[in-house]
Write a protein that holds these residues in place. Structure first.
Motif, short mmCIF file in Angstrom:
data_model
loop_
_atom_site.label_atom_id
_atom_site.label_comp_id
_atom_site.label_asym_id
_atom_site.label_seq_id
_atom_site.Cartn_x
_atom_site.Cartn_y
_atom_site.Cartn_z
N THR A 1 -1.64 -4.39 -4.67
CA THR A 1 -2.55 -3.69 -4.49
C THR A 1 -2.75 -2.50 -5.37
OG1 THR A 1 -1.92 -3.39 -2.38
CG2 THR A 1 -2.70 -1.59 -2.27
N GLU B 1 0.41 -1.14 0.30
CA GLU B 1 -0.15 -0.17 -0.10
C GLU B 1 1.22 0.89 -0.08
OE1 GLU B 1 -3.19 0.36 2.34
OE2 GLU B 1 -3.16 2.63 2.26
N VAL C 1 -7.90 2.89 -1.88
CA VAL C 1 -7.53 1.54 -1.38
C VAL C 1 -7.81 -0.33 -2.23
CG1 VAL C 1 -5.19 0.63 -0.81
CG2 VAL C 1 -5.37 3.20 -0.57
N GLU D 1 -7.38 -4.24 -2.92
CA GLU D 1 -6.23 -5.08 -3.16
C GLU D 1 -7.06 -6.48 -3.87
OE1 GLU D 1 -4.31 -5.30 0.90
OE2 GLU D 1 -5.66 -6.36 1.26
N ASP E 1 -0.42 0.30 -8.88
CA ASP E 1 0.01 -0.98 -8.84
C ASP E 1 0.55 -1.35 -8.11
OD1 ASP E 1 1.14 -3.20 -9.25
OD2 ASP E 1 -0.74 -4.25 -10.30
N SER F 1 -7.01 9.44 -0.96
CA SER F 1 -7.32 7.87 -2.70
C SER F 1 -7.89 6.53 -2.00
CB SER F 1 -5.79 7.35 -2.61
OG SER F 1 -4.19 8.80 -2.52
N ALA G 1 2.28 1.85 -3.87
CA ALA G 1 1.60 1.49 -4.44
C ALA G 1 0.51 3.36 -4.14
CB ALA G 1 0.09 0.99 -4.53
N ARG G 2 0.37 3.79 -3.07
CA ARG G 2 -0.01 5.57 -2.98
C ARG G 2 0.81 5.99 -2.94
NH1 ARG G 2 -3.89 7.82 0.72
NH2 ARG G 2 -4.38 5.47 2.04
N VAL H 1 -3.63 1.74 -6.36
CA VAL H 1 -4.03 3.12 -5.90
C VAL H 1 -4.45 4.13 -6.70
CG1 VAL H 1 -3.73 4.68 -4.21
CG2 VAL H 1 -2.71 2.25 -3.35
#
Ligand code: ITT
Ligand code: NA
Length: 198
Positions: free
Chosen positions: A121, A47, A133, A135, A68, A131, A50-51, A123
């Motif tokens: 994950t 996370e 999120v 999975e 991703d 954002s 990806a964030r 985002v």
């Protein structure tokens, strides 16, 4: 309709094209923006990485961007390579070297110790929004040798017992019906209409 995906990985870019084009989207990736530098992945979770990718590129471009962060987690290796999947065998992101390292580390272990899963994950970020999120996962096993020419990364090692094939022996369309990336996108679709309206 266009969707911007903050990836420089050609294998992921292809997966996303297979996933989004039937829905009427044109997929644009960072391969189309060579002037944008790679976002450094400093996080210790899918996370966080990806964030960072999604939010950095959304800020740069001033638009909605999807990122991703993904990898393969092997039970007998305590979840390794995990977030370090891309560079598991060193700094070069070599799929062949990564696969060879996994096989060497597993040695002659048999199942169930070869159980593994792919994780993804996703985002979705916009400069003015919190954002989103989501999975997705897919379970499988590590084969004793690589097999198949499709896909990318660890696909030639990722054996799906119920299909009797590795992920790299599936067609692009077959992979993208069942993959961790496909499962994450299904979860994204449940919530992104509401997110876009915010
Ligand atoms: P971007 O950050 O530019 O998107 P990357 O390859 O560095 O590209 P990640 O940090 O998320 O992306 O690393 C993901 C790695 O996990 C990838 O390089 C593969 O080794 C592996 N991987 C992820 N999804 C996969 C898939 O569908 N099939 C095979 N291997 C996969
Ligand atoms: Na990366």
């Amino acid at each position: 309709k266009k969707i911007v995906i903050a990836t420089k990985n050609p294998g992921k870019a292809k997966d996303f094209a297979v996933l989004f084009e039937p829905k009427g989207y044109e997929v644009v990736t960072l391969l189309d923006y060579p002037e944008i530098e790679d976002v450094e992945e400093t996080g210790y979770t899918f996370e966080a990485n990806a964030r960072k990718k999604a939010e950095t590129i959304a800020g740069l471009l001033g638009m909605t961007v999807l990122a991703d962060d993904s990898g393969i987690c092997i039970d007998a290796l305590d979840g390794q390579p995990g977030v370090f999947s891309a560079r598991f065998a060193g700094g070069t992101k070599s799929d062949a070297a990564n696969n060879a390292k996994v096989l060497a580390m597993l040695g002659s272990q048999k199942n169930p110790s070869r159980k593994a899963h792919f994780h993804c994950t996703l985002v979705l970020a916009h400069p003015d929004r919190e954002s989103l999120v989501v999975e997705g996962d897919i379970a499988g096993e590590i084969a004793e040798f690589p097999s198949g020419d499709n896909g990318f990364g660890y696909d030639p090692l990722f054996y799906l017992p119920h299909l009797g094939k590795t992920m790299a022996e599936l067609s692009d369309v077959e992979k993208n019906q069942i993959s961790h990336r496909a499962n994450a996108l299904k979860n994204l679709e449940k919530s992104w209409a509401a997110w876009l309206e915010k």
